[in-house]
Enzyme design. Structure first.
Site, PDB file in Angstrom:
ATOM      1  N   LYS A   1     -12.457 -18.661  -4.509  1.00 42.07           N
ATOM      2  CA  LYS A   1     -12.034 -19.570  -5.580  1.00 42.07           C
ATOM      3  C   LYS A   1     -10.568 -19.989  -5.411  1.00 42.07           C
ATOM      4  O   LYS A   1     -10.250 -21.174  -5.432  1.00 42.07           O
ATOM      5  CB  LYS A   1     -12.238 -18.890  -6.940  1.00 42.07           C
ATOM      6  CG  LYS A   1     -13.712 -18.734  -7.317  1.00 42.07           C
ATOM      7  CD  LYS A   1     -13.889 -18.056  -8.647  1.00 42.07           C
ATOM      8  CE  LYS A   1     -13.628 -16.572  -8.617  1.00 42.07           C
ATOM      9  NZ  LYS A   1     -14.540 -15.763  -7.790  1.00 42.07           N
ATOM     10  N   ILE A   2      -9.693 -18.988  -5.247  1.00 46.68           N
ATOM     11  CA  ILE A   2      -8.253 -19.296  -5.179  1.00 46.68           C
ATOM     12  C   ILE A   2      -7.926 -19.970  -3.847  1.00 46.68           C
ATOM     13  O   ILE A   2      -7.224 -20.996  -3.809  1.00 46.68           O
ATOM     14  CB  ILE A   2      -7.415 -18.012  -5.387  1.00 46.68           C
ATOM     15  CG1 ILE A   2      -7.651 -17.460  -6.803  1.00 46.68           C
ATOM     16  CG2 ILE A   2      -5.934 -18.288  -5.157  1.00 46.68           C
ATOM     17  CD1 ILE A   2      -7.105 -16.056  -7.038  1.00 46.68           C
TER      18      ILE A   2
ATOM     19  N   THR B   1      -0.244 -13.466  -2.487  1.00 45.25           N
ATOM     20  CA  THR B   1      -0.412 -13.350  -3.944  1.00 45.25           C
ATOM     21  C   THR B   1      -1.715 -12.611  -4.246  1.00 45.25           C
ATOM     22  O   THR B   1      -2.252 -12.710  -5.344  1.00 45.25           O
ATOM     23  CB  THR B   1      -0.457 -14.741  -4.632  1.00 45.25           C
ATOM     24  OG1 THR B   1      -1.534 -15.490  -4.062  1.00 45.25           O
ATOM     25  CG2 THR B   1       0.835 -15.497  -4.468  1.00 45.25           C
ATOM     26  N   SER B   2      -2.226 -11.876  -3.243  1.00 39.96           N
ATOM     27  CA  SER B   2      -3.557 -11.294  -3.413  1.00 39.96           C
ATOM     28  C   SER B   2      -3.490  -9.803  -3.751  1.00 39.96           C
ATOM     29  O   SER B   2      -3.668  -9.427  -4.913  1.00 39.96           O
ATOM     30  CB  SER B   2      -4.370 -11.552  -2.150  1.00 39.96           C
ATOM     31  OG  SER B   2      -5.716 -11.694  -2.469  1.00 39.96           O
ATOM     32  N   ARG B   3      -3.224  -8.968  -2.769  1.00 40.56           N
ATOM     33  CA  ARG B   3      -3.036  -7.528  -3.005  1.00 40.56           C
ATOM     34  C   ARG B   3      -2.009  -7.032  -1.994  1.00 40.56           C
ATOM     35  O   ARG B   3      -2.071  -7.393  -0.805  1.00 40.56           O
ATOM     36  CB  ARG B   3      -4.342  -6.747  -2.825  1.00 40.56           C
ATOM     37  CG  ARG B   3      -5.299  -6.837  -4.003  1.00 40.56           C
ATOM     38  CD  ARG B   3      -4.768  -6.143  -5.271  1.00 40.56           C
ATOM     39  NE  ARG B   3      -5.637  -6.352  -6.414  1.00 40.56           N
ATOM     40  CZ  ARG B   3      -5.548  -7.348  -7.294  1.00 40.56           C
ATOM     41  NH1 ARG B   3      -4.594  -8.246  -7.158  1.00 40.56           N
ATOM     42  NH2 ARG B   3      -6.384  -7.439  -8.310  1.00 40.56           N
TER      43      ARG B   3
ATOM     44  N   ASP C   1       3.876 -11.811  -4.354  1.00 42.80           N
ATOM     45  CA  ASP C   1       3.703 -11.544  -5.787  1.00 42.80           C
ATOM     46  C   ASP C   1       3.110 -10.160  -5.986  1.00 42.80           C
ATOM     47  O   ASP C   1       2.968  -9.708  -7.119  1.00 42.80           O
ATOM     48  CB  ASP C   1       2.760 -12.609  -6.381  1.00 42.80           C
ATOM     49  CG  ASP C   1       2.610 -12.465  -7.888  1.00 42.80           C
ATOM     50  OD1 ASP C   1       3.653 -12.443  -8.573  1.00 42.80           O
ATOM     51  OD2 ASP C   1       1.474 -12.351  -8.378  1.00 42.80           O
TER      52      ASP C   1
ATOM     53  N   GLU D   1       3.530  -1.308  -5.598  1.00 42.86           N
ATOM     54  CA  GLU D   1       3.973  -1.921  -6.859  1.00 42.86           C
ATOM     55  C   GLU D   1       3.682  -1.068  -8.086  1.00 42.86           C
ATOM     56  O   GLU D   1       4.312  -1.248  -9.134  1.00 42.86           O
ATOM     57  CB  GLU D   1       3.337  -3.306  -7.036  1.00 42.86           C
ATOM     58  CG  GLU D   1       1.833  -3.282  -7.330  1.00 42.86           C
ATOM     59  CD  GLU D   1       1.245  -4.681  -7.525  1.00 42.86           C
ATOM     60  OE1 GLU D   1       1.464  -5.554  -6.662  1.00 42.86           O
ATOM     61  OE2 GLU D   1       0.552  -4.881  -8.544  1.00 42.86           O
TER      62      GLU D   1
ATOM     63  N   HIS E   1       3.902  -9.601  -9.677  1.00 46.10           N
ATOM     64  CA  HIS E   1       2.482  -9.756 -10.036  1.00 46.10           C
ATOM     65  C   HIS E   1       2.327 -10.680 -11.252  1.00 46.10           C
ATOM     66  O   HIS E   1       1.646 -10.348 -12.223  1.00 46.10           O
ATOM     67  CB  HIS E   1       1.838  -8.392 -10.301  1.00 46.10           C
ATOM     68  CG  HIS E   1       0.379  -8.372  -9.947  1.00 46.10           C
ATOM     69  ND1 HIS E   1      -0.218  -7.341  -9.270  1.00 46.10           N
ATOM     70  CD2 HIS E   1      -0.617  -9.270 -10.170  1.00 46.10           C
ATOM     71  CE1 HIS E   1      -1.505  -7.605  -9.100  1.00 46.10           C
ATOM     72  NE2 HIS E   1      -1.760  -8.774  -9.637  1.00 46.10           N
ATOM     73  N   GLN E   2       2.953 -11.827 -11.152  1.00 43.74           N
ATOM     74  CA  GLN E   2       2.908 -12.766 -12.275  1.00 43.74           C
ATOM     75  C   GLN E   2       2.064 -14.003 -11.982  1.00 43.74           C
ATOM     76  O   GLN E   2       1.971 -14.911 -12.815  1.00 43.74           O
ATOM     77  CB  GLN E   2       4.332 -13.201 -12.679  1.00 43.74           C
ATOM     78  CG  GLN E   2       4.970 -14.222 -11.732  1.00 43.74           C
ATOM     79  CD  GLN E   2       6.274 -14.789 -12.271  1.00 43.74           C
ATOM     80  OE1 GLN E   2       7.320 -14.194 -12.104  1.00 43.74           O
ATOM     81  NE2 GLN E   2       6.211 -15.943 -12.923  1.00 43.74           N
ATOM     82  N   ALA E   3       1.418 -14.037 -10.805  1.00 42.87           N
ATOM     83  CA  ALA E   3       0.687 -15.258 -10.437  1.00 42.87           C
ATOM     84  C   ALA E   3      -0.374 -15.606 -11.482  1.00 42.87           C
ATOM     85  O   ALA E   3      -0.619 -16.770 -11.771  1.00 42.87           O
ATOM     86  CB  ALA E   3       0.043 -15.093  -9.063  1.00 42.87           C
TER      87      ALA E   3
HETATM   88  P1  NAI Z   1     -13.074 -14.715  -4.454  1.00 45.60           P
HETATM   89  O1  NAI Z   1     -13.991 -13.567  -4.465  1.00 45.60           O
HETATM   90  O2  NAI Z   1     -13.495 -16.001  -5.077  1.00 45.60           O
HETATM   91  O3  NAI Z   1     -12.648 -15.040  -2.941  1.00 45.60           O
HETATM   92  C1  NAI Z   1     -12.348 -14.068  -1.995  1.00 45.60           C
HETATM   93  C2  NAI Z   1     -12.793 -14.606  -0.658  1.00 45.60           C
HETATM   94  O4  NAI Z   1     -12.372 -13.681   0.342  1.00 45.60           O
HETATM   95  C3  NAI Z   1     -14.319 -14.746  -0.540  1.00 45.60           C
HETATM   96  O5  NAI Z   1     -14.673 -16.049  -0.150  1.00 45.60           O
HETATM   97  C4  NAI Z   1     -14.694 -13.720   0.528  1.00 45.60           C
HETATM   98  O6  NAI Z   1     -15.758 -14.143   1.339  1.00 45.60           O
HETATM   99  C5  NAI Z   1     -13.401 -13.645   1.325  1.00 45.60           C
HETATM  100  N1  NAI Z   1     -13.296 -12.442   2.118  1.00 45.60           N
HETATM  101  C6  NAI Z   1     -13.854 -11.227   1.919  1.00 45.60           C
HETATM  102  N2  NAI Z   1     -13.543 -10.396   2.927  1.00 45.60           N
HETATM  103  C7  NAI Z   1     -12.783 -11.119   3.787  1.00 45.60           C
HETATM  104  C8  NAI Z   1     -12.173 -10.806   5.021  1.00 45.60           C
HETATM  105  N3  NAI Z   1     -12.297  -9.602   5.592  1.00 45.60           N
HETATM  106  N4  NAI Z   1     -11.457 -11.778   5.633  1.00 45.60           N
HETATM  107  C9  NAI Z   1     -11.333 -13.015   5.082  1.00 45.60           C
HETATM  108  N5  NAI Z   1     -11.907 -13.365   3.914  1.00 45.60           N
HETATM  109  C10 NAI Z   1     -12.621 -12.416   3.269  1.00 45.60           C
HETATM  110  O7  NAI Z   1     -11.714 -14.181  -5.099  1.00 45.60           O
HETATM  111  P2  NAI Z   1     -10.524 -15.042  -5.729  1.00 45.60           P
HETATM  112  O8  NAI Z   1     -10.760 -15.239  -7.179  1.00 45.60           O
HETATM  113  O9  NAI Z   1     -10.251 -16.221  -4.884  1.00 45.60           O
HETATM  114  O10 NAI Z   1      -9.313 -13.994  -5.605  1.00 45.60           O
HETATM  115  C11 NAI Z   1      -8.751 -13.646  -4.352  1.00 45.60           C
HETATM  116  C12 NAI Z   1      -7.827 -12.470  -4.541  1.00 45.60           C
HETATM  117  O11 NAI Z   1      -6.736 -12.860  -5.368  1.00 45.60           O
HETATM  118  C13 NAI Z   1      -8.459 -11.278  -5.290  1.00 45.60           C
HETATM  119  O12 NAI Z   1      -9.123 -10.440  -4.406  1.00 45.60           O
HETATM  120  C14 NAI Z   1      -7.283 -10.615  -5.924  1.00 45.60           C
HETATM  121  O13 NAI Z   1      -6.858  -9.576  -5.075  1.00 45.60           O
HETATM  122  C15 NAI Z   1      -6.194 -11.689  -5.962  1.00 45.60           C
HETATM  123  N6  NAI Z   1      -5.719 -12.006  -7.307  1.00 45.60           N
HETATM  124  C16 NAI Z   1      -4.380 -11.931  -7.550  1.00 45.60           C
HETATM  125  C17 NAI Z   1      -3.865 -12.221  -8.799  1.00 45.60           C
HETATM  126  C18 NAI Z   1      -2.395 -12.186  -9.085  1.00 45.60           C
HETATM  127  O14 NAI Z   1      -1.992 -12.286 -10.248  1.00 45.60           O
HETATM  128  N7  NAI Z   1      -1.525 -12.071  -8.097  1.00 45.60           N
HETATM  129  C19 NAI Z   1      -4.779 -12.565  -9.902  1.00 45.60           C
HETATM  130  C20 NAI Z   1      -6.173 -12.673  -9.525  1.00 45.60           C
HETATM  131  C21 NAI Z   1      -6.618 -12.381  -8.276  1.00 45.60           C
END
Ligand code: NAI
Length: 341
Positions: free
Chosen positions: A165-166, A243-245, A269, A274, A306-308
């Protein structure tokens, strides 16, 4: 959203909510129904604080809470049967232990992918145009442009790891800037290609990208995806955004890459360590973590705490989905957003 009609009258159920800041409480209170009452604690949930949830059938936790086996055993002994995460990621929960202990776990799978995508691009722009430096300089009456030279996104190659999604929202927005977009996502190649993006192997993405941004989940395959070897492959002068983990990057390897002038910009982020820092005011503390302290001193690094996700729209969605998840459980309905077994 669950219907507001109630099948059978229930007594008010107390929900123990951990890591609840004033802003979380405000949005949760607004979303609450008469059936549930939030008992909010600012403290994080971990083996030492789990006792506070004694007798709470439902516990709500957030991204840096420590839901290890020890915490879960205490919760189970205290009567907890549902953990309602107020976040998407669930890597902080020992899911096999939860399942063994008869605790079900629900999450909020997406609260605002737009918020995270927009923050990601804000970091890219702030780094490339050196906005923090420019802002501070002008406030000091200094209008010199020396040291503020930026670069155009137009014509650059952007590599996205994780086309979910992101990742796809970032892709769409950066395509509008005129970037060539490459995506590595072994599980979602078809969807990415259908949307007109070039999908590539990870090493090709590392070799070819001027900007790399991480949008995949943290798991055993992706832990330290950016490590010493991958840093060595990156283009000289690359911009790296996470901005992921935090643990997607070996932060020390990235710091060394910055010190060697190999990585030219870093926006993060999230940070591997953290848990003991973010979401709290440490401005009067002597921070003991030398890696983050060193990173913060570098002029080509921007760290946000972690404010994204942190927009009004996202907090409202988190609160509403959390309430909906809890009501489904209380009404013995299928749990739409159950994670694990
Ligand atoms: P999502 O589930 O829609 O997309 C994740 C994508 O990563 C999927 O398309 C999946 O196929 C792919 N993926 C899985 N394993 C993989 C690998 N080994 N290599 C490459 N791609 C791989 O998740 P969404 O909503 O896009 O979120 C992504 C990340 O953003 C979350 O996992 C979360 O850690 C992080 N996040 C961070 C926030 C923040 O405030 N900084 C807030 C919300 C999410």
């Amino acid at each position: 959203m669950i219907s507001s009609s109630i099948d059978r009258p229930l007594p008010t159920v107390q929900i123990a909510v951990f890591s609840a800041k004033a802003y979380d409480q405000a949005f949760l209170l607004r979303a609450a129904t008469a059936e549930i009452e939030f008992q909010c604690y600012e403290l994080g949930l971990n083996p030492a604080t789990a006792v506070m949830a004694q007798d709470a059938e439902v516990v709500s936790a957030f991204v840096n809470d420590d839901l290890c086996r020890e915490t879960l055993i205490q919760l189970a002994n205290g009567g907890t049967r549902l953990i309602a995460l107020r976040c998407a990621g669930f890597n902080q929960v020992d899911l096999p232990a939860a399942s063994e202990l008869g605790i079900r776990v629900v999450n909020v799978p997406a609260y605002s992918p737009y918020a995270v995508a927009e923050h990601t691009i804000a970091l890219m722009l702030a780094l490339s145009r050196k906005l923090p430096r420019a802002y501070n300089r002008v406030r000091d009456g200094n209008f010199s442009l020396d040291g503020l030279l930026g670069f155009d996104f137009y014509g650059k190659t952007l590599g996205i790891v994780g086309g979910g999604k992101i990742g796809l929202l970032v892709a769409e927005r950066m395509r509008a800037f005129g970037c060539r977009v490459l995506i590595y996502d072994p599980y979602s190649e078809t969807i990415c290609r259908q949307q007109g993006y070039e999908t590539v192997e990870l090493n090709k993405l590392f070799d070819s990208s001027d900007i790399i941004t991480l949008h995949c989940p943290l798991n055993e395959q992706t832990r330290h995806l950016i490590n010493r070897d991958s840093v060595a492959r990156l283009k000289q002068g690359v911009m790296l955004i996470n901005t992921s983990r935090g643990a997607l990057m070996d932060t020390q390897a990235v710091l060394d890459g910055l010190k060697a002038h190999h990585i030219a910009y870093l926006g993060m982020d999230v940070y591997e360590q953290e848990g003991s820092l973010f979401f709290e005011d440490h401005s009067l503390d002597i921070i003991q973590d030398d890696v983050i302290q060193r990173l913060i001193t570098l002029p080509n690094v921007i760290v946000t705490g972690h404010q994204a996700y942190f927009t009004r729209e996202a907090l409202q969605h988190i609160a509403e989905t959390t309430v909906s998840n809890i009501l489904e459980y209380l009404h013995d309905k299928p749990l739409t957003y159950q994670v694990g077994g």
